[in-house]
Design a protein around this motif. Structure first.
Motif, short mmCIF file in Angstrom:
data_model
loop_
_atom_site.label_atom_id
_atom_site.label_comp_id
_atom_site.label_asym_id
_atom_site.label_seq_id
_atom_site.Cartn_x
_atom_site.Cartn_y
_atom_site.Cartn_z
N PRO A 39 -4.47 -2.01 -8.35
CA PRO A 39 -3.82 -0.97 -7.65
C PRO A 39 -2.24 -1.09 -7.90
O PRO A 39 -1.35 -0.22 -7.30
CB PRO A 39 -3.80 -1.64 -6.23
N ARG A 40 -1.67 -2.08 -8.17
CA ARG A 40 -0.42 -2.39 -9.00
C ARG A 40 0.18 -1.33 -10.02
O ARG A 40 1.20 -1.13 -10.31
CB ARG A 40 0.06 -3.82 -9.31
N HIS A 41 -0.83 -0.85 -10.75
CA HIS A 41 -0.39 -0.15 -12.09
C HIS A 41 -0.93 1.26 -11.86
O HIS A 41 -1.01 2.09 -12.89
CB HIS A 41 -1.11 -0.81 -13.25
N THR A 42 -1.22 1.76 -10.59
CA THR A 42 -1.75 3.30 -10.52
C THR A 42 -0.61 4.14 -10.88
O THR A 42 -0.97 5.50 -11.05
CB THR A 42 -2.31 3.41 -9.20
N MET A 43 0.53 3.72 -10.82
CA MET A 43 1.86 4.55 -10.99
C MET A 43 2.84 4.23 -11.80
O MET A 43 3.84 4.54 -12.02
CB MET A 43 2.60 4.78 -9.38
N GLU A 44 2.12 3.38 -12.90
CA GLU A 44 3.10 2.83 -14.03
C GLU A 44 3.14 3.90 -15.15
O GLU A 44 2.62 4.67 -15.45
CB GLU A 44 2.31 1.59 -14.82
N ASN A 77 0.81 -1.18 0.13
CA ASN A 77 -0.04 -0.02 -0.15
C ASN A 77 0.94 1.28 -0.21
O ASN A 77 1.86 1.41 0.88
CB ASN A 77 -1.10 -0.13 1.09
N VAL A 78 0.54 2.13 -0.76
CA VAL A 78 1.16 3.59 -0.69
C VAL A 78 0.58 4.18 0.45
O VAL A 78 -0.69 4.64 0.25
CB VAL A 78 1.15 4.17 -2.30
N SER A 79 1.57 4.86 1.23
CA SER A 79 1.16 5.52 2.38
C SER A 79 1.97 6.53 2.70
O SER A 79 3.10 6.32 2.78
CB SER A 79 0.75 4.47 3.52
N PHE A 80 1.79 7.47 3.45
CA PHE A 80 2.00 8.59 4.01
C PHE A 80 1.74 9.10 5.26
O PHE A 80 0.96 9.84 5.50
CB PHE A 80 2.29 10.04 3.01
N PRO A 81 2.24 8.17 6.24
CA PRO A 81 1.53 8.37 7.64
C PRO A 81 1.80 9.58 8.28
O PRO A 81 1.15 9.94 9.53
CB PRO A 81 2.17 7.23 8.62
N PHE A 82 2.97 10.16 8.07
CA PHE A 82 3.36 11.45 8.46
C PHE A 82 2.56 12.94 7.85
O PHE A 82 2.84 13.79 8.51
CB PHE A 82 4.73 11.64 8.29
N LEU A 83 1.94 12.50 7.01
CA LEU A 83 1.02 13.63 6.42
C LEU A 83 -0.41 13.50 6.90
O LEU A 83 -1.03 12.26 6.90
CB LEU A 83 1.11 13.51 4.85
N ASP A 84 -1.18 14.62 7.07
CA ASP A 84 -2.45 14.64 7.44
C ASP A 84 -3.26 14.05 6.17
O ASP A 84 -2.65 14.85 5.07
CB ASP A 84 -3.06 15.89 8.05
N ALA A 85 -4.45 13.67 6.09
CA ALA A 85 -5.22 13.07 5.10
C ALA A 85 -5.47 14.33 4.18
O ALA A 85 -5.84 14.32 2.95
CB ALA A 85 -6.34 12.21 5.30
N VAL A 100 -4.00 17.13 3.73
CA VAL A 100 -2.94 17.63 2.85
C VAL A 100 -2.67 17.01 1.67
O VAL A 100 -2.66 17.20 0.60
CB VAL A 100 -1.68 17.53 3.90
N PHE A 101 -2.57 15.53 1.93
CA PHE A 101 -2.15 14.61 0.73
C PHE A 101 -2.36 13.17 1.26
O PHE A 101 -1.89 12.77 2.43
CB PHE A 101 -0.92 14.70 0.28
N SER A 102 -3.01 12.28 0.28
CA SER A 102 -3.01 10.80 0.73
C SER A 102 -3.19 10.11 -0.61
O SER A 102 -3.82 10.61 -1.66
CB SER A 102 -4.22 10.63 1.63
N ALA A 103 -3.16 8.77 -0.58
CA ALA A 103 -2.97 7.89 -1.62
C ALA A 103 -4.61 7.39 -1.45
O ALA A 103 -5.07 7.07 -0.44
CB ALA A 103 -2.17 6.93 -1.86
N VAL A 104 -5.27 7.27 -2.69
CA VAL A 104 -6.61 6.38 -2.69
C VAL A 104 -6.53 5.28 -3.56
O VAL A 104 -6.27 5.43 -4.72
CB VAL A 104 -7.61 7.51 -3.15
N ASP A 105 -6.52 4.24 -3.17
CA ASP A 105 -6.29 2.70 -3.63
C ASP A 105 -5.20 2.77 -4.23
O ASP A 105 -5.06 2.23 -5.52
CB ASP A 105 -7.61 2.57 -4.49
N ASN A 106 -4.18 3.50 -3.73
CA ASN A 106 -2.73 3.40 -4.32
C ASN A 106 -2.60 4.43 -5.58
O ASN A 106 -1.60 4.28 -6.23
CB ASN A 106 -2.30 2.14 -4.86
N ARG A 107 -3.67 5.26 -5.54
CA ARG A 107 -3.45 6.25 -6.80
C ARG A 107 -3.01 7.46 -5.88
O ARG A 107 -3.42 7.89 -5.22
CB ARG A 107 -4.85 6.43 -7.38
N VAL A 108 -2.02 8.22 -6.61
CA VAL A 108 -1.70 9.53 -6.30
C VAL A 108 -1.75 10.28 -7.18
O VAL A 108 -1.14 10.35 -8.41
CB VAL A 108 0.06 9.34 -5.69
N ASP A 109 -2.55 11.39 -7.14
CA ASP A 109 -2.78 12.42 -7.89
C ASP A 109 -1.82 13.55 -7.81
O ASP A 109 -1.92 14.53 -7.26
CB ASP A 109 -4.22 13.19 -7.85
#
Length: 437
Positions: free
Chosen positions: A408-413, A318-326, A328-337
């Motif tokens: 979810p494997r290809h959201t950053m391909e 899972n793509v995650s950024f536990p140090f950032l508030d949601a 501010v930025f978060s991944a949704v189903d491993n998608r990063v916009d």
């Protein structure tokens, strides 16, 4: 280029390959910056074991060749094999740090617990050591192989044997004579199944769908050396590589592996030189997806069952950024916009390095992204409007969805060379804007 030393103070999160690239780009521009790494050494997943932190399995080798993987201004040693071992990769990254002289900017055994927006568009960074520091910008380079992803919902039934994720796999010791099910068809699954087949009594390779297996070598050369920077249509490249793969390793179904339900290039490639050999030898037995458990029995979707001592889940991260508030930025189903996978629209002075899954090596991509971020922080490049960035994100997502399987494997391909061309074009555009503004 700006001539004065930049005044912004920058926090870099992570000292893996992407954090190293970011730190070097900032260092050569004379930025004041700190890089925080939770482990005791640099290298990310290539520094395989570090106390109680396990980044990957000890037999891990690079699946992109050294000349396609190295940073542009620091070649890998000639003595390295075409596909370096993880220990060689870790040594290379540490030599890179020392060669360019920014080790004193890296604080080890320290993680960023929280990065929050502060007054006047700055950042307040809380560290695991208990301190808090103020920065003008944050560069996130924490990687995307940190949080294991398990089947969701969990597979039905109860399994009485050992269950583990590939993230926690530390080698074949303890599996001697055992019966093991490896779930997955990616690079980790192939590596682990091949390694276990040398010691385990039985190894079953289960998967939800088939995958195209790409060898490391073709015609005596690393296979990625056939990839060209020429702006050829992806369909042409796909046809070319399909011929090479068919002629060297054959079709997966020819050796009993499941037939892929997609064309080569529509999913991230699985690189393995040995899996077909081990399947042909009967050392690895292909199976369809796991349907359920019942004690020591593992039932598959074709109705067959095996008795197993262990299941190794090679089911990604899972793509995650536990140090950032949601907010501010978060991944949704491993998608990063992110704008060109780097800048979040509407969040000033925040950038991400290495959030890509390339058809090629990560390091040249991270290097190009880091130089772009340094341009932006130094004032040599101006981002477009939020509306333009969001439009580009939608366009890239649509292209990705047409080219790759929905997963979810290809959201950053990304296509390695196409991405680099787009990045260079955007840097030229933004540089002109900053000069004329």
């Amino acid at each position: 280029m700006t001539t004065a030393a930049p005044s912004k103070r920058v926090c870099v999160i992570g000292a893996g390959p992407s954090g190293i690239a970011a730190s070097k780009a900032l260092h050569e521009r004379d930025f004041s910056f700190d890089c925080f790494e939770r482990r005791s050494r640099a290298g990310g997943l290539w520094a395989v074991a570090d106390g109680d932190i396990q980044a990957s399995y000890p037999s891990l080798e690079c699946n992109t060749s050294k000349r396609r993987t190295e940073f542009s201004d620091y070649p890998m040693p000639q003595a390295f094999p075409p596909y370096p071992h993880n220990t060689q990769m870790a040594a290379y990254f540490n030599a890179y740090i020392d060669h360019f002289g920014f080790r004193d900017h890296i604080t080890f055994n320290t993680s960023v617990e929280h990065a929050a927006r502060a007054a006047e568009r700055g950042w307040e960074v809380q560290l695991s050591t208990g301190g808090t520091r103020q920065y003008d910008a944050v560069v996130v380079a924490n990687g995307h192989h940190r949080e294991p992803r398990w089947p969701s919902p969990p597979l039905p039934g109860e399994f009485s044997g050992r269950q583990m994720h590939a993230h926690d796999y530390v080698g074949p010791d303890g599996f001697e004579g055992r019966s093991v099910v490896v779930l997955g068809m990616g690079n980790s699954a192939m590596d682990i199944a091949v390694e276990l087949s040398g010691v385990a009594g039985n190894v079953y390779l289960a998967s939800r769908r088939g995958a195209h297996i790409v060898p490391k070598f073709a015609l005596g050369r690393p296979i990625d050396s056939f990839n060209t920077a020429l702006p050829l249509p992806w369909s042409v490249k796909r046809a070319f590589f399909s011929l090479i793969v068919r002629g060297t390793i054959g079709r997966p179904e020819d050796v009993g592996l499941p037939k892929p339900d997609h064309r080569l290039g529509e999913a991230h490639p699985t690189v393995s030189q040995r899996i077909t050999e081990r399947v042909r030898a009967g050392a690895v037995t292909p199976k369809p997806n796991i349907e359920s458990f019942a004690g020591s029995r593992v039932r598959f979707t074709d109705g067959s069952e095996v008795v197993a001592d262990a299941v190794v889940y090679c089911t990604g991260y899972n793509v995650s950024f536990p140090f950032l508030d949601a907010d501010v930025f978060s991944a949704v189903d491993n998608r990063v916009d992110l704008f060109h996978q780097v800048f979040p629209p509407g969040v000033a002075n925040l950038a991400f390095i290495g959030l890509v899954q390339p058809f090629g090596a990560l390091m040249p991509i991270a290097e190009a992204q880091a130089q772009w971020v340094a341009d932006q922080l130094a004032g040599d490049y101006r981002l477009p409007t939020i509306e333009v960035m969001r439009g580009q994100i939608r366009h890239e997502r649509a292209v990705r969805e047409r080219q790759f399987l929905a997963s979810p494997r290809h959201t950053m391909e990304i296509d390695f060379y196409a991405y680099l061309r787009g990045l260079r074009a955007e840097r030229r555009r933004g540089h002109k804007s900053s000069v004329t503004a």
